[in-house]
Design a protein around this motif. Sequence first.
Motif, PDB file in Angstrom:
ATOM      1  N   TRP A  37      67.088 -25.290  26.879  1.00 44.70           N
ATOM      2  CA  TRP A  37      66.968 -26.114  28.084  1.00 44.70           C
ATOM      3  C   TRP A  37      67.308 -25.277  29.331  1.00 44.70           C
ATOM      4  O   TRP A  37      68.067 -24.312  29.251  1.00 44.70           O
ATOM      5  N   ARG A  45      70.572 -40.028  26.883  1.00 46.10           N
ATOM      6  CA  ARG A  45      71.716 -39.120  26.724  1.00 46.10           C
ATOM      7  C   ARG A  45      71.944 -38.322  28.009  1.00 46.10           C
ATOM      8  O   ARG A  45      73.085 -38.185  28.473  1.00 46.10           O
ATOM      9  N   ILE A  46      70.863 -37.802  28.584  1.00 43.08           N
ATOM     10  CA  ILE A  46      70.970 -37.008  29.818  1.00 43.08           C
ATOM     11  C   ILE A  46      71.533 -37.861  30.954  1.00 43.08           C
ATOM     12  O   ILE A  46      72.442 -37.430  31.690  1.00 43.08           O
ATOM     13  N   LEU A  80      73.131 -30.045  25.957  1.00 42.70           N
ATOM     14  CA  LEU A  80      71.878 -30.229  25.221  1.00 42.70           C
ATOM     15  C   LEU A  80      71.613 -29.040  24.295  1.00 42.70           C
ATOM     16  O   LEU A  80      71.173 -29.208  23.156  1.00 42.70           O
ATOM     17  N   ILE A  92      69.500 -30.202  20.886  1.00 40.65           N
ATOM     18  CA  ILE A  92      68.537 -31.244  21.228  1.00 40.65           C
ATOM     19  C   ILE A  92      67.237 -30.555  21.660  1.00 40.65           C
ATOM     20  O   ILE A  92      67.257 -29.695  22.546  1.00 40.65           O
ATOM     21  N   TYR A 118      65.700 -25.119  21.634  1.00 36.67           N
ATOM     22  CA  TYR A 118      66.769 -25.823  22.337  1.00 36.67           C
ATOM     23  C   TYR A 118      67.115 -25.128  23.665  1.00 36.67           C
ATOM     24  O   TYR A 118      68.183 -25.370  24.227  1.00 36.67           O
ATOM     25  N   ILE A 126      66.872 -39.087  24.165  1.00 33.54           N
ATOM     26  CA  ILE A 126      67.245 -37.850  24.868  1.00 33.54           C
ATOM     27  C   ILE A 126      67.409 -38.136  26.362  1.00 33.54           C
ATOM     28  O   ILE A 126      68.355 -37.656  27.007  1.00 33.54           O
ATOM     29  N   THR A 163      63.740 -29.334  23.291  1.00 37.56           N
ATOM     30  CA  THR A 163      63.197 -29.397  24.648  1.00 37.56           C
ATOM     31  C   THR A 163      61.873 -30.158  24.672  1.00 37.56           C
ATOM     32  O   THR A 163      61.213 -30.310  23.632  1.00 37.56           O
TER      33      THR A 163
END
Length: 302
Positions: free
Chosen positions: A240, A188-189, A206, A211, A238, A185, A213
């Motif tokens: 975010w 990915r960010i 996200l 994805i 999710y 993760i 949190t």
Amino acid sequence: MNQPNYNTALYMRLSRDDEGYGDSISIETQRTILRKFAQDNQLRIYDEYIDDGWSGTNFERPNFKRMMADIESGKVNCVVTKDLSRFGREHIMMDYYLEFVFPEKRVRYIAVAENEDTEKGLSDFVPFKNLFNEWFAKDTSRKVKNSLAAKFEAGERVSAYAPLGYKKHPDVKNKLVIDEKTSWIIRRIYTLAFYGAGAAKITRTLTQEKIPTPGWLNYQRDGTFANIYRDAPEEKRYAWTIAQVKSILKDETYIGNTIHYRETNISYKNKKRIRKPQSEWMRVEGTQEAIISKEDFERVQQ
């Protein structure tokens, strides 16, 4: 002469710093002492009030405030603690309650282990005991800070939770290792940011890709934040925020560093957190394996 009717509050407190002293001041030990005292002295127990994990220098404790509210409403007219330090460790506030508030409200106060009882008259040593209790809190705070500083300088990572992408080392205390289940993760960010996506776009991505949190992952792993996630709709997993994404993108944890002393308490009496200038931060490099290269991190910062 008949004894007045006392509706008694049994007040118990234990701070994190007290836990090193073992069972002698545990909540269960305090409860046993107070219940026996109430029974032996024909004191009717109205309720028990327990502040576990609260410093005695802080009088904004939730159950202390609940007890004072019950005193204000006339439900309680007697307070019993194991000793003066369980009530508090700040001599000015102790004097305020023992000399002003309780006499005005006609509340009896008893510190069992020290044989202090306002009905019989407090001893002349009470102010000195309260001063010593405050000094003890200050000295303990200093020792804790020195101990933490030594651990920080040695590269230890002292925290309640591992940040997203890491987990606590199974064998080495205060050490992080990469969590392969969640480190993707973080990658990915940073990949999204590396190729030009802003925090708002990353947040939308996200969420759209479902994805989870950091909070949801902690709840799944350790049961923390149950008040937020238990019985919550699926989309909460999710949800975010831009602030979360920005925090991750600026966090040197992911290049293997640990930053200490970003914030501090105002004093050992006032636990309010304040932000410190960057010049006072402590940066310790190489405290854990990096997830992101320094080159990629610097590119994202630019």
